[in-house]
Design a protein around this motif. Structure first.
Motif: not given
Length: 408
Positions: A39-48, A374-379, A394-402, A407-408
């Protein structure tokens, strides 16, 4: 939430781990690797590229407007000041910075509305108004203004740059006032500064007894005093009086670095603002001649970083941007990458900044138990540090798990 596919750069200085999965539960990092729970929500960050949320240890969110209109000519309404601050908070978060330490300009009002989610922005730790001496750095009024007029420019619950503090009794009163307004630490200006109207970089400010009074008040609250310092005479007085962190430190040499290491005093360099003011100080609403005051500050801070690193000093990272154009906080990491390395720049802006802020047990690295900021970068920012300075990367930012940006 199950984060999968990214190359994880965990903020400790360890080698990146390609394809490292991260499990987030209840706002914290629960596990690295393994299999996703049902039941986990999957956040696909392949290549990031996944890093801890960045931390800026020297910001001025209260100075998000044209400084002349804000402080000297007083042309801005409270609504305009607030709007500029809220927009700056949003841009800071979108740039991957999930925590900031505000070193003068806000009080607890702005921190609270961000913390409760009414305004998007980073976690804000702040000193409330800076403690400054009459005629010292941190006072931006004109020569003909009175001290009473300067105090009247505060906007309770939103904006207050500094409190004029002369003598131990005044310092004590204003330190207590800063804490009443929600300060988590205290800041004092113990030398002249670049953005000053009434002093020189070589000036020393505050006596030992005045600084020691602020230190005593901070210790009574279980916290610390950080000091703005551009010369070693003022800095030495502050360290002797018990200050535990130095902002800028543009004159720190091997001897001073050794003293800082012995006394466990941290350093927060601020390269980005010096480069910005040298390029064009009028963009911040400051006189053109301010750029001339930058002087040795840029090279001095670079030398200070090298000396402090050799001595084993804890070195953080701060942008110190002022005025309306605070869009490129990541430029500080680019500049640090040129002095040390992209990995060291990232560690300073994550793990080490968390330690400077005294919240290293909660944030700063990607480890089980830490808050999921967490921060997710495109390069790959380690291969190309300019990635740090491009909010579009900066493609994705999570704050306290949210997820607060995607902008992937």
């Amino acid at each position: 939430m199950w984060l999968t596919g990214a190359t994880v750069i965990d903020g400790t200085g360890a080698d990146p781990v390609p394809g490292q999965a991260v499990l987030v539960e209840d706002g914290r990092i629960a596990a690295l690797g393994g299999t996703p729970p049902a039941g986990a929500d999957v956040l696909d960050l392949t290549g990031l590229y996944l890093t801890p949320g960045l931390i800026d240890a020297h910001v001025h969110l209260g100075l998000s407007s044209d400084l002349d209109k804000l402080s000297t000519s007083r042309q801005l309404s409270v609504a305009e000041i607030a709007a500029d601050m809220f927009a700056n908070c949003r841009r800071t978060l979108d740039s991957g910075f999930t925590t900031v330490r505000d070193t003068g300009g806000v009080d607890d009002g702005i921190a609270r509305v961000v913390a409760d989610g009414r305004v998007p922005g980073p976690r804000i730790l702040h000193c409330g108004p800076i403690l400054v001496q009459t005629g010292g750095h941190g006072y931006l009024g004109a020569e003909w203004d009175s001290a009473e007029d300067w105090d009247a420019r505060q906007v309770p619950g939103l904006f207050a740059l500094s409190l004029l503090s002369d003598g131990p009794d005044s310092v004590r009163r204003n330190a207590r006032e800063a804490f009443r307004r929600g300060a988590g630490f205290l800041k004092m200006c113990v030398t002249g500064g670049v953005v000053s109207r009434h002093d020189k970089l070589t000036d020393t400010q505050f006596t030992h007894d005045e600084i020691a009074t602020a230190v005593a008040e901070a210790r009574a609250r279980g916290t610390y005093v950080t000091v703005h310092a551009h010369n070693n005479e003022g800095l030495r007085t502050a360290i002797d009086a018990g200050a535990k962190c130095v902002e800028h430190g543009s004159a720190v040499d091997a001897e001073m670095a050794a003293l800082m290491a012995e006394k466990r005093v941290a350093l927060v360099p601020t390269l980005a603002v010096a480069h910005a003011l040298l390029k064009d100080s009028t963009e911040a609403g400051l006189p053109a001649h301010i750029g001339e005051r930058v002087g040795h500050v840029i090279d001095g801070q670079a030398d200070a970083i090298r000396a402090a690193r050799a001595a084993g000093v804890l070195i953080g990272s701060g942008s110190d941007y002022i005025g309306p154009n605070q869009d490129h906080r990541g430029h500080e990491l680019v500049l640090r990458s040129e002095i040390e390395s992209p990995m060291q720049a990232l560690v300073s802006a994550t793990r080490d900044n968390a330690r400077v802020l005294r919240i290293g047990d909660e944030i700063g690295t990607i480890e089980p138990g830490k808050l999921a900021d967490l921060a997710v970068f495109g390069g790959d920012p380690l291969a190309d540090p300019l990635v740090f300075d491009d909010p579009r990367q900066v493609k994705v930012v999570l704050q306290l798990g949210r997820v607060v940006k995607d902008i992937r």
